[in-house]
Design a protein around this motif. Structure first.
Motif, PDB file in Angstrom:
ATOM      1  N   LYS A   1       3.333   2.875 -10.556  1.00  0.00           N
ATOM      2  CA  LYS A   1       1.936   2.514 -10.315  1.00  0.00           C
ATOM      3  C   LYS A   1       1.596   1.147 -10.895  1.00  0.00           C
ATOM      4  N   SER A   2       2.148   0.833 -12.064  1.00  0.00           N
ATOM      5  CA  SER A   2       1.910  -0.483 -12.661  1.00  0.00           C
ATOM      6  C   SER A   2       3.058  -0.792 -13.607  1.00  0.00           C
TER       7      SER A   2
ATOM      8  N   ALA B   1      -5.615  -1.895   3.958  1.00  0.00           N
ATOM      9  CA  ALA B   1      -5.038  -2.373   2.697  1.00  0.00           C
ATOM     10  C   ALA B   1      -5.606  -3.734   2.302  1.00  0.00           C
TER      11      ALA B   1
ATOM     12  N   ALA C   1       0.845  -1.197   0.000  1.00  0.00           N
ATOM     13  CA  ALA C   1       0.000   0.000   0.000  1.00  0.00           C
ATOM     14  C   ALA C   1       0.882   1.248   0.000  1.00  0.00           C
TER      15      ALA C   1
ATOM     16  N   THR D   1      -1.742   8.077  -3.939  1.00  0.00           N
ATOM     17  CA  THR D   1      -1.760   7.244  -2.744  1.00  0.00           C
ATOM     18  C   THR D   1      -2.951   6.295  -2.720  1.00  0.00           C
ATOM     19  N   ASP D   2      -2.866   5.299  -1.829  1.00  0.00           N
ATOM     20  CA  ASP D   2      -3.972   4.366  -1.588  1.00  0.00           C
ATOM     21  C   ASP D   2      -4.711   4.701  -0.303  1.00  0.00           C
ATOM     22  N   ILE D   3      -3.950   5.105   0.724  1.00  0.00           N
ATOM     23  CA  ILE D   3      -4.534   5.413   2.040  1.00  0.00           C
ATOM     24  C   ILE D   3      -3.925   6.723   2.531  1.00  0.00           C
TER      25      ILE D   3
ATOM     26  N   ALA E   1       4.393   0.291  -6.609  1.00  0.00           N
ATOM     27  CA  ALA E   1       4.436   0.847  -5.250  1.00  0.00           C
ATOM     28  C   ALA E   1       5.848   1.032  -4.733  1.00  0.00           C
TER      29      ALA E   1
ATOM     30  N   LEU F   1      -5.310  -4.676  -2.804  1.00  0.00           N
ATOM     31  CA  LEU F   1      -4.484  -3.918  -3.743  1.00  0.00           C
ATOM     32  C   LEU F   1      -3.676  -4.849  -4.625  1.00  0.00           C
TER      33      LEU F   1
ATOM     34  N   MET G   1      -8.975  -3.356   0.770  1.00  0.00           N
ATOM     35  CA  MET G   1      -8.934  -2.787  -0.583  1.00  0.00           C
ATOM     36  C   MET G   1      -8.433  -3.790  -1.617  1.00  0.00           C
TER      37      MET G   1
ATOM     38  N   VAL H   1      -9.954   8.602  -1.662  1.00  0.00           N
ATOM     39  CA  VAL H   1      -8.985   7.759  -0.952  1.00  0.00           C
ATOM     40  C   VAL H   1      -9.470   7.589   0.487  1.00  0.00           C
TER      41      VAL H   1
END
Length: 708
Positions: A386-387, A351, A190, A261-263, A422, A356, A354, A290
């Motif tokens: 990110k990917s 996390a 995360a 961000t994720d969190i 990440a 992820l 979610m 978020v």
């Protein structure tokens, strides 16, 4: 000329023979069949009308002449008559030729509509789909592709996402890349952004989590960068943390942190409560959709009141778990290192909920959170993948800059060959410094990277010029409303791109109706001789934020050129000093204020004066009851509260001596120009023109403004 040829004797005979002999080409030699038909008519009727041969012969010849004359533009017996041209009478011009008005060329690109819109593009989209999204004709797109050296056979052929962006930029249309999630999906750590008000303990919390000390190294103990690093939790899980600044000037940095961000961990001090930047962080998290985990810090202090913080957050619309919502709340103390295990548990739980996952194969998609210039390594960009997988040696385009990845370094400074989702890495090998917030795009070749970079720079320049035009229009409107407005040019140099952008935005917020803050140049790195030359050319002052002090040669050159250099490491102090400079440079507004009041106690009259000294005058014997009187002021005579007369002071004396100023409690003699209607008990006010300067106002939240 054709008519003269027809009247020649030999030409006349041949023309008649051709008219009478259809077998020799009456039709053949004439472009129309009229003469040929005429000859046929003559031959067929000749036996019946032999007696009238002479008459018909005359008729035939006349007809030939008339047809030749009426059709002299056509070919007659192999000769071509010249075209008749209109005769133009020559004029003797005495006046110079008039210049023709300028006619703008027609646009080369024909589109159905060219609005300022943003279209979504993706890899593998068809040529027809791009035409529909951009609103351009297929022929126009084919011409652009031909200029780019590409060729599309059919409108249903697929094109790459890089090619689609190049075509859209040529059309002047904004694009947004949509990346497909096709590929091998794996769980990823995360990305957690720590946000909150300034000095609420965000960096201290991260120090406690990773057992290091970052806050002590920051100037003033406050964060002025985005810090990205990976923290290994005691449970073995890893979390990528982003530490964002809490000062009001770094709003753009917090927005970038929320976007990637994720969190979001919202840190609120238990002894301070909800503050302006706390609310702003909540709005950023809400805008980015978020989830939020609230960490109430400094619970070990004597004035801590966590319950009050909960009530404040609930009143601001944050649904906490204690109140039946889904937002987790954890009470911690970064200094005492208490409650950290509960915070870790809350983050891992969020996390896990979610789920992820990210694509790990294929080209990478990354996001720049910070950029800076290193003296030995050149432009460096801190990015979070990110990917996909970012591999060293790939050609990339970051914003409007491009390059080939020379090396990748992790948060510990170690060189790595690849970066997975990440994972924050520092990219080395760019040709120029990108902007914080730019996307990292992996391309196939150096040529494609250069083309994308050039296209983006071209579009950025076009947008910049359009923005300048809009600003100039706004300034012209402001200039009409305000009679006087001075310009304050500034050059900003900083250590990293994000800080430079934040300082620039903060300085521009100090614009007022009297002073226009014009940031003429921004840059990353130390102050150089080029900055001194530029500042001397435009009369600017130089602001160095978080950079090392310039060498003696640069300082002496600035002193000789009378250029002011402001060096600061804390943005509070920078904005305060700039506010003072702006207030000093502001012309101010002229206002009329009452500087003093006096009561008329007696009236003296001078009579029998000579013509050289002027007519008779009346002197008002006054006592100053409030303030002071100045000779340069305007005097206002009041009687029973009504204004009787207002005019300049002709004479002001104190004890028979001319005086420029008379203070409160003193007696004086006063003469008002063109006024002799004094009565005992009248009130005289002294009106003085003063220049009121604007005020520099700094709020508790850290925001600043200039109030005129």
């Amino acid at each position: 000329m054709a008519w003269r040829m027809l009247r020649r004797k030999d030409f006349h005979a041949s023309l008649v023979n051709l008219a009478l002999r259809a077998d020799h080409g009456g039709k053949k030699h004439f472009s129309n069949g009229t003469i040929g038909k005429l000859a046929q008519f003559y031959r067929s009727d000749r036996p019946k009308h032999a007696g009238s041969c002479t008459t018909f012969n005359h008729f035939t010849i006349s007809s030939v002449y008339m047809l030749a004359w009426s059709r002299k533009r056509e070919d007659v017996v192999g000769l071509k008559a010249p075209k008749k041209e209109k005769r133009v009478k020559k004029e003797n011009r005495t006046q110079p030729p008039v210049e023709a008005p300028y006619v703008a060329p027609k646009p080369k690109i024909a589109t159905k509509s060219l609005p300022d819109k943003t279209v979504e593009i993706f890899d593998g989209m068809t040529f027809l789909d791009l035409s529909k999204r951009t609103g351009a004709y297929l022929s126009t797109l084919q011409g652009i592709l031909a200029d780019l050296g590409e060729k599309v056979e059919s409108e249903f052929d697929s094109i790459s996402i890089d090619l689609a962006e190049l075509v859209a930029m040529e059309l002047g249309v904004n694009t947004r890349r949509m990346h497909t999630g096709v590929g091998t999906m794996e769980a990823r750590p995360a990305v957690v952004t720590v946000m909150g008000h300034v000095d609420h303990g965000k960096t201290s919390l991260l120090d406690a989590l990773r057992q290091t000390s970052v806050a002590a190294k920051e100037a003033g103990g406050i964060t002025q960068h985005i810090g990205a690093f990976v923290v290994e939790m005691p449970s073995g899980a890893s979390i990528t943390f982003l530490d964002t600044p809490g000062h009001a000037a770094f709003s753009a940095m917090r927005a970038r942190g929320a976007a990637v961000t994720d969190i979001v961990v919202l840190v609120v001090a238990a002894d301070d409560g909800v503050m302006p930047q706390t609310l702003e962080a909540m709005s950023h998290a809400k805008a980015a959709n978020v989830p939020v985990v609230v960490a109430i810090n400094k619970c070990d202090k004597s004035g801590a009141d966590p319950e009050r913080v909960r009530i404040q957050l609930g009143s601001e619309g944050l649904l906490l778990e204690d109140m039946g919502g889904d937002v987790q709340v954890v009470e911690i103390s970064a200094v005492a290192k208490s409650g950290l295990d509960k915070l870790e548990e809350a983050l891992l739980l969020q996390a896990e909920m979610m789920d992820l996952k990210a694509r790990i194969d294929g080209p990478a998609q990354a996001f720049v959170v910070e950029a800076r210039v290193d003296r030995g390594r050149g432009p460096l960009a801190t990015a979070i993948v990110k990917s996909g997988t970012l591999v060293s040696g790939q050609h990339i385009v970051v914003g409007a800059e491009w390059g080939r990845i020379r090396s990748l370094r992790d948060t510990a400074g170690k060189i790595t060959e690849s970066a997975k989702p990440a994972m924050p890495v520092e990219i080395e090998g760019l040709r120029g410094l990108p902007m914080a917030g730019d996307d990292v795009v992996v391309v196939d070749s150096e040529e494609r990277a250069r083309m994308l970079s050039q296209g983006r720079k071209k579009k950025q320049e076009k947008d910049r010029l359009r923005k300048i035009d809009e600003n100039m229009t706004e300034e012209a409107e402001i200039a009409e409303e305000t009679p006087e407005r001075v310009e304050m040019p500034i050059i900003v140099k900083g250590d990293v791109q994000g800080s430079v952008q934040a300082v620039t935005d903060a300085l521009r917020s100090l614009n007022s109706a009297q002073v226009f803050v014009n940031v003429v140049h921004v840059g990353v790195g130390p102050i150089s001789q080029h900055d001194i030359d530029l500042a001397q050319a435009c009369g600017a002052c130089i602001v160095g934020f978080n950079v090392r002090s310039p060498p003696t040669v640069i300082t002496q050159a600035a002193t000789r050129a009378n250029i002011k250099i402001l060096m600061h490491k804390v943005i509070y102090h920078l904005l305060e000093e700039m506010g003072r400079l702006i207030v000093e440079k502001a012309p101010g507004t002229a206002e009329t204020q009452i500087s003093g009041e006096a009561e008329v106690l007696n009236i003296f009259e001078l009579k029998g004066r000579s013509k050289s000294k002027g007519p008779d005058i009346k002197i008002a014997g006054c006592r100053i009851t409030d303030g002071h009187f100045v000779k340069s002021g305007t005097m206002r005579l009041l009687r029973s509260g009504d204004v009787v007369f207002e005019g300049p002071c002709a004479s002001l004396k104190r004890e028979k001596q001319d005086a420029e100023t008379v203070d409160k409690g003193n007696d004086c003699g006063l003469v008002i120009q063109d006024c002799d209607d004094f009565q005992v008990g009248d009130i005289i006010q002294c009106l003085e023109q003063v220049i009121r300067k604007p005020k520099f106002i700094s709020t508790q939240s850290g925001s600043v403004r200039i109030e005129c």
